[in-house]
Design a protein around this motif. Sequence first.
Motif, PDB file in Angstrom:
ATOM      1  N   VAL A   1       0.837  -1.206   0.000  1.00  0.00           N
ATOM      2  CA  VAL A   1       0.000   0.000   0.000  1.00  0.00           C
ATOM      3  C   VAL A   1       0.868   1.252   0.000  1.00  0.00           C
ATOM      4  O   VAL A   1       0.611   2.213  -0.745  1.00  0.00           O
ATOM      5  N   THR A   2       1.915   1.273   0.826  1.00  0.00           N
ATOM      6  CA  THR A   2       2.791   2.440   0.904  1.00  0.00           C
ATOM      7  C   THR A   2       3.564   2.640  -0.391  1.00  0.00           C
ATOM      8  O   THR A   2       3.685   3.775  -0.883  1.00  0.00           O
ATOM      9  N   ILE A   3       4.087   1.558  -0.946  1.00  0.00           N
ATOM     10  CA  ILE A   3       4.854   1.671  -2.192  1.00  0.00           C
ATOM     11  C   ILE A   3       3.954   2.121  -3.337  1.00  0.00           C
ATOM     12  O   ILE A   3       4.353   2.948  -4.165  1.00  0.00           O
ATOM     13  N   TYR A   4       2.718   1.610  -3.371  1.00  0.00           N
ATOM     14  CA  TYR A   4       1.788   2.047  -4.415  1.00  0.00           C
ATOM     15  C   TYR A   4       1.473   3.529  -4.271  1.00  0.00           C
ATOM     16  O   TYR A   4       1.353   4.252  -5.257  1.00  0.00           O
ATOM     17  N   ARG A   5       1.351   3.978  -3.028  1.00  0.00           N
ATOM     18  CA  ARG A   5       1.076   5.409  -2.810  1.00  0.00           C
ATOM     19  C   ARG A   5       2.246   6.255  -3.330  1.00  0.00           C
ATOM     20  O   ARG A   5       2.061   7.319  -3.902  1.00  0.00           O
ATOM     21  N   ILE A   6       3.486   5.754  -3.141  1.00  0.00           N
ATOM     22  CA  ILE A   6       4.659   6.480  -3.623  1.00  0.00           C
ATOM     23  C   ILE A   6       4.733   6.457  -5.136  1.00  0.00           C
ATOM     24  O   ILE A   6       4.958   7.476  -5.785  1.00  0.00           O
ATOM     25  N   SER A   7       4.533   5.271  -5.704  1.00  0.00           N
ATOM     26  CA  SER A   7       4.608   5.097  -7.154  1.00  0.00           C
ATOM     27  C   SER A   7       3.735   3.919  -7.563  1.00  0.00           C
ATOM     28  O   SER A   7       4.051   2.777  -7.199  1.00  0.00           O
ATOM     29  N   PRO A   8       2.631   4.157  -8.302  1.00  0.00           N
ATOM     30  CA  PRO A   8       1.773   3.046  -8.738  1.00  0.00           C
ATOM     31  C   PRO A   8       2.533   1.979  -9.520  1.00  0.00           C
ATOM     32  O   PRO A   8       2.253   0.789  -9.378  1.00  0.00           O
TER      33      PRO A   8
ATOM     34  N   GLY B   1       4.415  -0.048  -7.073  1.00  0.00           N
ATOM     35  CA  GLY B   1       3.449  -0.808  -6.282  1.00  0.00           C
ATOM     36  C   GLY B   1       3.017  -2.080  -6.983  1.00  0.00           C
ATOM     37  O   GLY B   1       2.933  -3.153  -6.373  1.00  0.00           O
ATOM     38  N   LEU B   2       2.743  -1.984  -8.280  1.00  0.00           N
ATOM     39  CA  LEU B   2       2.358  -3.164  -9.049  1.00  0.00           C
ATOM     40  C   LEU B   2       3.525  -4.136  -9.191  1.00  0.00           C
ATOM     41  O   LEU B   2       3.338  -5.356  -9.155  1.00  0.00           O
ATOM     42  N   ARG B   3       4.739  -3.600  -9.356  1.00  0.00           N
ATOM     43  CA  ARG B   3       5.912  -4.484  -9.411  1.00  0.00           C
ATOM     44  C   ARG B   3       6.097  -5.221  -8.082  1.00  0.00           C
ATOM     45  O   ARG B   3       6.410  -6.410  -8.054  1.00  0.00           O
ATOM     46  N   GLN B   4       5.891  -4.492  -6.985  1.00  0.00           N
ATOM     47  CA  GLN B   4       6.032  -5.126  -5.676  1.00  0.00           C
ATOM     48  C   GLN B   4       4.987  -6.217  -5.490  1.00  0.00           C
ATOM     49  O   GLN B   4       5.256  -7.240  -4.852  1.00  0.00           O
ATOM     50  N   LEU B   5       3.802  -6.007  -6.040  1.00  0.00           N
ATOM     51  CA  LEU B   5       2.762  -7.030  -5.976  1.00  0.00           C
ATOM     52  C   LEU B   5       3.210  -8.290  -6.708  1.00  0.00           C
ATOM     53  O   LEU B   5       2.990  -9.413  -6.239  1.00  0.00           O
TER      54      LEU B   5
ATOM     55  N   GLY C   1      14.684  10.697   0.433  1.00  0.00           N
ATOM     56  CA  GLY C   1      15.370   9.883  -0.556  1.00  0.00           C
ATOM     57  C   GLY C   1      15.220   8.397  -0.293  1.00  0.00           C
ATOM     58  O   GLY C   1      15.036   7.970   0.858  1.00  0.00           O
ATOM     59  N   VAL C   2      15.259   7.596  -1.328  1.00  0.00           N
ATOM     60  CA  VAL C   2      15.123   6.137  -1.258  1.00  0.00           C
ATOM     61  C   VAL C   2      13.909   5.763  -0.411  1.00  0.00           C
ATOM     62  O   VAL C   2      13.962   4.883   0.449  1.00  0.00           O
ATOM     63  N   ASN C   3      12.801   6.461  -0.669  1.00  0.00           N
ATOM     64  CA  ASN C   3      11.622   6.325   0.192  1.00  0.00           C
ATOM     65  C   ASN C   3      10.880   5.011   0.021  1.00  0.00           C
ATOM     66  O   ASN C   3      10.074   4.629   0.879  1.00  0.00           O
ATOM     67  N   GLU C   4      11.127   4.295  -1.079  1.00  0.00           N
ATOM     68  CA  GLU C   4      10.412   3.041  -1.299  1.00  0.00           C
ATOM     69  C   GLU C   4      11.124   1.838  -0.679  1.00  0.00           C
ATOM     70  O   GLU C   4      10.540   0.753  -0.578  1.00  0.00           O
ATOM     71  N   SER C   5      12.376   2.022  -0.229  1.00  0.00           N
ATOM     72  CA  SER C   5      13.110   0.881   0.329  1.00  0.00           C
ATOM     73  C   SER C   5      13.745   1.224   1.670  1.00  0.00           C
ATOM     74  O   SER C   5      13.184   0.918   2.719  1.00  0.00           O
ATOM     75  N   ASP C   6      14.901   1.877   1.665  1.00  0.00           N
ATOM     76  CA  ASP C   6      15.636   2.111   2.917  1.00  0.00           C
ATOM     77  C   ASP C   6      14.847   2.951   3.920  1.00  0.00           C
ATOM     78  O   ASP C   6      14.901   2.697   5.121  1.00  0.00           O
ATOM     79  N   PHE C   7      14.122   3.959   3.431  1.00  0.00           N
ATOM     80  CA  PHE C   7      13.441   4.908   4.336  1.00  0.00           C
ATOM     81  C   PHE C   7      11.925   4.786   4.279  1.00  0.00           C
ATOM     82  O   PHE C   7      11.211   5.744   4.570  1.00  0.00           O
ATOM     83  N   ILE C   8      11.411   3.602   3.938  1.00  0.00           N
ATOM     84  CA  ILE C   8       9.960   3.442   3.847  1.00  0.00           C
ATOM     85  C   ILE C   8       9.293   3.573   5.214  1.00  0.00           C
ATOM     86  O   ILE C   8       8.134   3.971   5.317  1.00  0.00           O
ATOM     87  N   PHE C   9      10.015   3.257   6.279  1.00  0.00           N
ATOM     88  CA  PHE C   9       9.440   3.367   7.626  1.00  0.00           C
ATOM     89  C   PHE C   9       9.045   4.800   7.940  1.00  0.00           C
ATOM     90  O   PHE C   9       8.013   5.044   8.579  1.00  0.00           O
ATOM     91  N   SER C  10       9.839   5.774   7.488  1.00  0.00           N
ATOM     92  CA  SER C  10       9.512   7.180   7.744  1.00  0.00           C
ATOM     93  C   SER C  10       8.275   7.610   6.963  1.00  0.00           C
ATOM     94  O   SER C  10       7.466   8.401   7.451  1.00  0.00           O
TER      95      SER C  10
END
Length: 422
Positions: free
Chosen positions: A79-86, A89-93, A303-312
Amino acid sequence: MINFLLKNRRPGNLLLIFELLSIFLLFFYNNKHIDRYIAILFVGLVLIIYISNLVLSRVSTGDNYIFLIVSMLMTIGIVTIYRISPTLGLRQLVWALIGILTFYLTYFVIRVMRRLENLTTLYLGFSILFFLLTLIFGKELHGSKNWIVFGNDAFSIQLSEITKILVMFLIASFYTKFQDKLERNGFKHSSYYLMIVMYVFIGFLFLQKDLGTAVVFMGIYTCLQFVYDKDRTSLIVNICLMIFGAIVSYFLFSHVRTRVTIWLSPLGAIKGRAGQVTEALFAIGEGGFFGSGIGLGYPSLVGVNESDFIFSVICEEMGVFMGIGIIMLFMLLIYRAVKIALNQEFIFYRILALAVAILFAIHAFLNIGGVIKLIPMTGLTLPFVSYGGSAMISSFVALGILQFTGEDISYLYSRSSNNESK
């Protein structure tokens, strides 16, 4: 429908409610317009996770709650990754689907294989092979040469993720069989042979400048050494070598000094690489206890919000309470993994279960601790939450191993070979 699910308070139904609410928030964020991407995400996420939990309860007698915990973490991440980049998000799915299939494949393969504790040299050989392949064909990304890229950056793989699994099998097989074999053949101080192998691995990782993975390797080895090694002097030697290695890496690698400087004073240099940690702290503070709401934050500033810093990003839009919830989910996962290890009769699989618990604990601690400035940032991802294919698949492989070790596996051994039990 929700009323029916609440009346039948099975964990799977509660998980389904959680997923439905998560998808509804995405729908609300998307201005109440469901396009085909939202539909794919909704149908795919619900079906994959719900059916997987349903199937697992039919085929496994182990601890099925660990997959439920991981399902919640994975839902939050997608859900968070899709919000950052659809697109991401689909790739992560897709990676989640491949990861779940890998989980079942790992579970069934280990279920039918026998005497895995006898393959010490095989684990060692493949580990060295993967290190050599990375050194020869690897491409340097983000300061570390730990990726093998195929084609024109179309596909990449991180072999160190596979090597983590092999190292767990290597250590488990060494303490189960190979150490006794060395001692019977007259090799004294057998503990140091494994230590030499581990430091050869660390040397490879130093050459790759992949110090985050080196910390994971040494964390798994040191914890298992503390529990299972009969030679306590070797533990002291290992700790001294780790301290020496940390000091050497600080002076040898400029990016290590940079990360330590950022950790000590993130506000001292907001621009550049320090800005990632600073903006992550700002994002967590901006979210408060309940968050600004999905779609109302500014994840692009981190920066790197979809992986390293997704918690923030999660804390900013879903609140500190959600961040605490993620930490508690990891604590529950690690607790159940340790419980599986304590209840396992056979030492090889007991060590494997404990190694998986240590793996998840180290990854979660290093990622979240780095984001909140508890420790210097290491560049490691948050298992099952951060974006990434190699990390997702290796995490599900580890989970498949843990799932199997939670079962009664006495059929793998005849009672005559009871020397392998506790």
